[in-house]
Design an enzyme around this catalytic site. Structure first.
Site, PDB file in Angstrom:
ATOM      1  N   LYS A 146       0.522  -1.207  -0.105  1.00  0.00           N
ATOM      2  CA  LYS A 146      -0.046  -0.036  -0.100  1.00  0.00           C
ATOM      3  C   LYS A 146       1.089   1.335  -0.215  1.00  0.00           C
ATOM      4  CE  LYS A 146      -3.768  -2.166   2.708  1.00  0.00           C
ATOM      5  NZ  LYS A 146      -4.869  -1.856   1.889  1.00  0.00           N
ATOM      6  N   GLU A 149      -6.096  -9.813   0.324  1.00  0.00           N
ATOM      7  CA  GLU A 149      -5.812 -10.915   1.462  1.00  0.00           C
ATOM      8  C   GLU A 149      -7.007 -11.286   2.161  1.00  0.00           C
ATOM      9  OE1 GLU A 149      -6.197  -7.881   4.157  1.00  0.00           O
ATOM     10  OE2 GLU A 149      -5.149  -7.829   2.014  1.00  0.00           O
ATOM     11  N   ARG A 160     -10.257 -11.882   1.762  1.00  0.00           N
ATOM     12  CA  ARG A 160     -11.065 -12.711   0.950  1.00  0.00           C
ATOM     13  C   ARG A 160     -10.279 -14.254   1.118  1.00  0.00           C
ATOM     14  NH1 ARG A 160     -11.345  -9.452  -4.522  1.00  0.00           N
ATOM     15  NH2 ARG A 160     -11.228  -7.816  -2.731  1.00  0.00           N
TER      16      ARG A 160
END
Length: 503
Positions: A266, A338, A340
């Site tokens: 990110k 991640e 899910r």
């Protein structure tokens, strides 16, 4: 925080021994002959006080009131939503002062006070006075420590009051863990918090580590955890409030205790807020804490898949293919998707409980924030009755959600040449395609997915966990307990009735 409920009229409220008296004033207020009633009437007449929710008139050493401080608070039509706004504003105005004992007077608001309004007042008072202190020793802590609610008939709203106080206990546990920095809320520490809950009445806890998870074949969950030195934990909580034959409701919480995005890292800006990526797990902890207080006649299972998502030499890479517990293979196109991956294995694990319903709770997608902002959580469901029940629970708890579609066409982007399914599709409809991914693993039970990415925490000057959707979940569970008591739902464990074949 201590709460008390008392039958009280306006004259009694003026004599109440407390540090601050809050009087809720609605549009239907009619002044009586008592001194405080006359004062309120004059303030309304002159415009110094408005009944619009959140409008306040503060008084000090008013001769008509025994308390040194009094706050007249506009409460609109007296509905739960407007009472919440009034109490939040009034408690917020006094919480920085020396007041510790506060009385909130409903008798100035309306002759009849609903249970919903009482619940709203309790939760609003707790929310407005909450102070995080776990890793901030210099913080003064909560100043308002006791709240008395004065109503025309305490017996009429006693059940609603007691339920609200129990919800506060769960909400504040959720905030505690949601707000903790990631190094103070590792998967191991979350598991310890769950073990502490396992000591409460009717609650049991089991914690699985890396070896047990590997034996179960949770390849998707393991893939996310590979890049971190913190060992994963799979937490199983059970609240046993009914007969074993009753099929449970299963709550599945996303427990990513910190999310860097992994190899698909990110941006640095606001990455600190990724400590909130375990708010789904925290909400499950909070629900179980409240269940121990409420003791409903219902069985509930809580599943928390907890790990960190970190980038190191062992971390899963974009393009890797992993095998989930269900046997489905997944191409990991984006390691920042991640949540899910840990949830899909938890959903497969939930099958063993033969549940009446499964609800997963996750800070899953930024796309849900784009769609709904921070007002409503996203709701997805393959079951009409479950979706309707959750929507109604959210409205009743003032913790609303909004149902989004699950058309099959949305799953087209998840197709890949190299596995059964990819973990991401394109940018368009990102919250929906994430839900479509999870739906693949929920075919054996009634399922709902709550995307709380926009509602689980606030940023900016008021940065902190909100504890949503604890209120929604508890409202749903209590409603299910009532329905079960009236007309027991057939257990999912019971054998199906035989149907005579036609000739």
């Amino acid at each position: 925080m201590n709460f008390e409920l008392k039958t009280l009229d306006l004259t009694g409220a003026t004599l109440e021994k407390c540090d601050a008296l809050i009087v809720l004033v609605t549009q239907t207020f009619t002044p009586g002959k008592d001194a405080l009633g006359k004062l309120v009437g004059e303030a309304l007449k002159t415009g110094d006080l408005e009944t619009k929710p959140g409008k306040l008139l503060q008084l000090y050493r008013c001769p008509a009131v025994a308390a040194p401080r009094a706050v007249l608070a506009g409460a609109g039509d007296g509905s739960a939503r407007q009472v919440r706004l009034a109490v939040q504003a009034a408690v917020g105005a006094i919480k920085s002062g020396p007041a510790r004992r506060v009385s909130i007077c409903f008798v100035g608001a309306t002759a009849e006070v609903s249970g919903a309004a009482v619940r709203a007042a309790v939760l609003a008072a707790a929310d407005a006075s909450y102070v995080y202190t776990s890793t901030k020793p210099s913080a003064e802590g909560r100043k308002v420590t006791r709240v008395m609610l004065g109503v025309p008939d305490a017996a009429a709203v006693k059940t609603a009051f007691e339920q609200a106080v129990a919800v506060v206990v769960g909400v504040e546990l959720t905030k505690e863990w949601g707000n903790r920095p990631a190094n103070h809320a590792t998967p191991t520490l979350l598991a310890d918090a769950a073990k502490a809950l396992g000591k409460l009445p009717k609650v049991k806890c089991e914690v699985l580590g890396p070896k047990e998870v590997a034996k179960l074949g949770m390849g998707a969950f393991i893939a996310v955890a590979k890049g971190s030195e913190e060992p994963l934990r799979f937490i199983v909580l059970k609240y046993e409030g009914a007969a074993k034959a009753q099929a449970p409701v299963v709550l599945v919480g996303k427990g990513i205790s910190f999310d860097t995005g992994g190899i698909s890292i990110k941006q640095a800006s606001e990455m600190d807020e990724m400590k909130f990526d375990m708010c789904g797990a925290a909400s499950v902890l909070g629900v179980f804490r409240a269940l121990a207080e409420l003791k409903p006649a219902l069985n509930v299972v809580g599943l928390i898949a907890s790990c960190e998502n970190m980038p190191d030499g062992r971390a899963v890479k974009p393009g890797d293919v992993v095998t989930s517990m269900s046997g489905q293979t997944i191409e990991v196109l984006n390691t920042d998707a991640e949540g899910r991956l840990v949830l899909c294995d938890a959903l497969t694990y939930a099958e063993r409980f033969k549940p009446r319903a499964v609800i997963d709770i996750a800070t899953l997608t930024g796309a849900c924030i784009v769609a709904l902002g921070n007002v409503r959580s996203g709701l997805f469901s393959s079951d009409e009755a479950l979706a309707a029940a959750l929507l109604a629970a959210g409205e009743n708890a003032l913790d609303p959600c909004w149902r989004l579609p699950l058309d099959d066409e949305y799953a087209e982007g998840l197709k890949t040449n190299f596995a059964d399914v990819a973990n991401v599709a394109g940018r368009a409809g990102g919250a929906i395609t994430a839900a479509k991914f999870l739906q693949r693993f929920s075919g054996k039970f009634a399922w709902a997915h709550l995307d709380i990415a926009g509602t689980a925490w606030k940023g900016g000057a008021v940065k902190g966990a909100t504890a949503r959707p604890v209120g929604l979940l508890l409202a749903y569970l209590l409603d299910q307990a009532v329905k079960e008591a009236v007309a027991p739902v057939k257990s999912a464990r019971s054998a199906p009735k035989k149907v005579a074949k036609s000739d």
